[in-house]
Design an enzyme around this catalytic site. Structure first.
Site, mmCIF file in Angstrom:
data_model
loop_
_atom_site.group_PDB
_atom_site.id
_atom_site.type_symbol
_atom_site.label_atom_id
_atom_site.label_comp_id
_atom_site.label_asym_id
_atom_site.label_seq_id
_atom_site.Cartn_x
_atom_site.Cartn_y
_atom_site.Cartn_z
ATOM 1 C CG ASN A 8 -1.728 1.222 1.407
ATOM 2 O OD1 ASN A 8 -1.843 2.020 0.477
ATOM 3 N ND2 ASN A 8 -2.308 1.405 2.583
ATOM 4 C CE LYS A 10 -0.092 3.317 4.615
ATOM 5 N NZ LYS A 10 0.023 3.402 6.059
ATOM 6 C CG HIS A 106 -5.811 1.997 5.270
ATOM 7 N ND1 HIS A 106 -5.353 2.971 6.125
ATOM 8 C CD2 HIS A 106 -4.794 1.113 5.128
ATOM 9 C CE1 HIS A 106 -4.105 2.685 6.475
ATOM 10 N NE2 HIS A 106 -3.740 1.561 5.881
ATOM 11 C CD GLU A 179 -3.427 -2.490 7.457
ATOM 12 O OE1 GLU A 179 -2.283 -2.648 7.031
ATOM 13 O OE2 GLU A 179 -4.150 -1.522 7.145
ATOM 14 N N GLY A 185 2.707 2.182 10.821
ATOM 15 C CA GLY A 185 3.724 3.228 10.692
ATOM 16 C C GLY A 185 4.458 3.555 11.976
ATOM 17 C CB SER A 223 5.197 -1.926 12.031
ATOM 18 O OG SER A 223 4.894 -0.562 12.274
ATOM 19 N N GLY A 244 2.928 -1.059 4.310
ATOM 20 C CA GLY A 244 3.002 0.346 3.939
ATOM 21 C C GLY A 244 4.443 0.745 3.674
ATOM 22 N N GLY A 245 5.109 1.274 4.713
ATOM 23 C CA GLY A 245 6.461 1.822 4.574
ATOM 24 C C GLY A 245 7.437 0.918 3.835
#
Ligand code: PGA
Length: 289
Positions: A8, A10, A106, A179, A185, A223, A244-245
């Site tokens: 993702n 974002k 989300h 999540e 994050g 994470s 994500g990251g």
């Protein structure tokens, strides 16, 4: 058992050049693995990229000749097709552009865009009606977690899926991503026991509302990094990761996918061992018959 590794992105990256670089790096990394033949393709997770709306088509073009899927981050709740809704993009437009999945629910959409259960039901209905698959995201706040309210929160969020009467028609196009909001994050992650407890609850809830949802893929997100992916991959109640990251770095993203591949392949052997033990016990019990 198929697994999923989903990135993702974002509101990243900033430029089309960076988008192309990231997509190409993921594509060529995957092709290199396939050419080397070190990882069993049968267990390699399905990869999915979730870029911003602007970047969907260029990303889809780069991966068109691969098995990598592309998902959008959102679809309009205001009708599934076309109309006067400035700023919206419909499920029909996504499907027509070759996008096959969408995220829905989300926590960042729930928080910053105040998306209610009603809005999520409308988005999900529009997506499913137009043939898109839905990655439905749920998870509790830190406050709810600390108050031991995770399961009631998750059950309440799942009522969006329970609102559908024709679920058997869509069962193969729904996934649920657990999540915890406090893990997104932040670098903090729940214990695998906690994730399993929640995913077991999700599985039971879904099976209860419609038995065709018994095998709905259940992801974990929050994470996930190369150095903690193994514990999630090792769980029979985790069919993939929503990242994500770490998904903004091709090497990290593919390293998580590699982990899912090797761990899930190994689990097949464990299943076989358990099967052998069961078989041996069965034979022992039946030895005089
Ligand atoms: P993170 O994001 O991996 O950066 O925690 C996960 C998500 O929001 O899906």
């Amino acid at each position: 058992m198929q697994s999923w590794v989903i990135g993702n992105w974002k509101k990243n990256p900033a430029t089309l050049a960076d988008v192309n670089e990231l997509t190409t790096a993921i594509k060529s990394g995957l092709q290199q693995r396939q050419a080397e033949g070190k990882l069993n393709p049968e267990y390699y997770p399905t990869l999915m990229l979730v870029p911003s709306t602007l970047h969907l088509v260029p990303v889809a073009q780069v991966v068109a000749d691969t098995d990598i899927l592309v998902s959008c981050q959102d679809v309009s709740d205001k009708g599934a097709t076309t109309g006067a809704f400035t700023g919206d993009c419909s499920a029909l437009q996504m499907a027509e552009a070759g996008i096959s999945w969408t995220l829905i629910g989300h926590s960042e959409r729930r928080q910053y865009h105040r998306e209610s259960g009603e809005v999520l039901i409308a988005k999900m209905r529009n997506a499913l009606e137009q043939g898109l698959g839905v990655i439905f995201c749920i998870g509790e706040t830190l406050v709810a977690h600390d108050l031991n309210k995770t399961l009631p929160v998750v059950r309440d969020q799942l009522s969006v899926i329970a609102a559908f009467e024709d679920l058997e028609e869509y069962a193969d196009r729904i996934m649920v991503a657990y999540e915890p909001i406090w893990a997104i994050g932040t670098g903090k992650i729940p214990t695998i026991d906690d994730v399993e407890m929640v995913n077991k609850e999700i599985k039971d809830y879904l099976t209860n509302i419609n038995s065709t949802l018994a095998n709905t893929p259940l992801l974990y997100g929050g994470s996930v990094k190369p150095d903690n992916a193994e514990q999630f991959a090792s769980s029979k109640l985790v069919d993939g990761a929503l990242i994500g990251g770490a998904a903004l770095d091709a090497d990290k993203f593919l390293s998580i996918a590699d982990t899912f591949c090797s761990v899930k392949e190994k689990m097949k052997d464990d299943d076989k061992d358990t099967g052998n033990i069961t078989q041996r016990i069965f034979s022992w019990f039946n030895r005089d018959k």
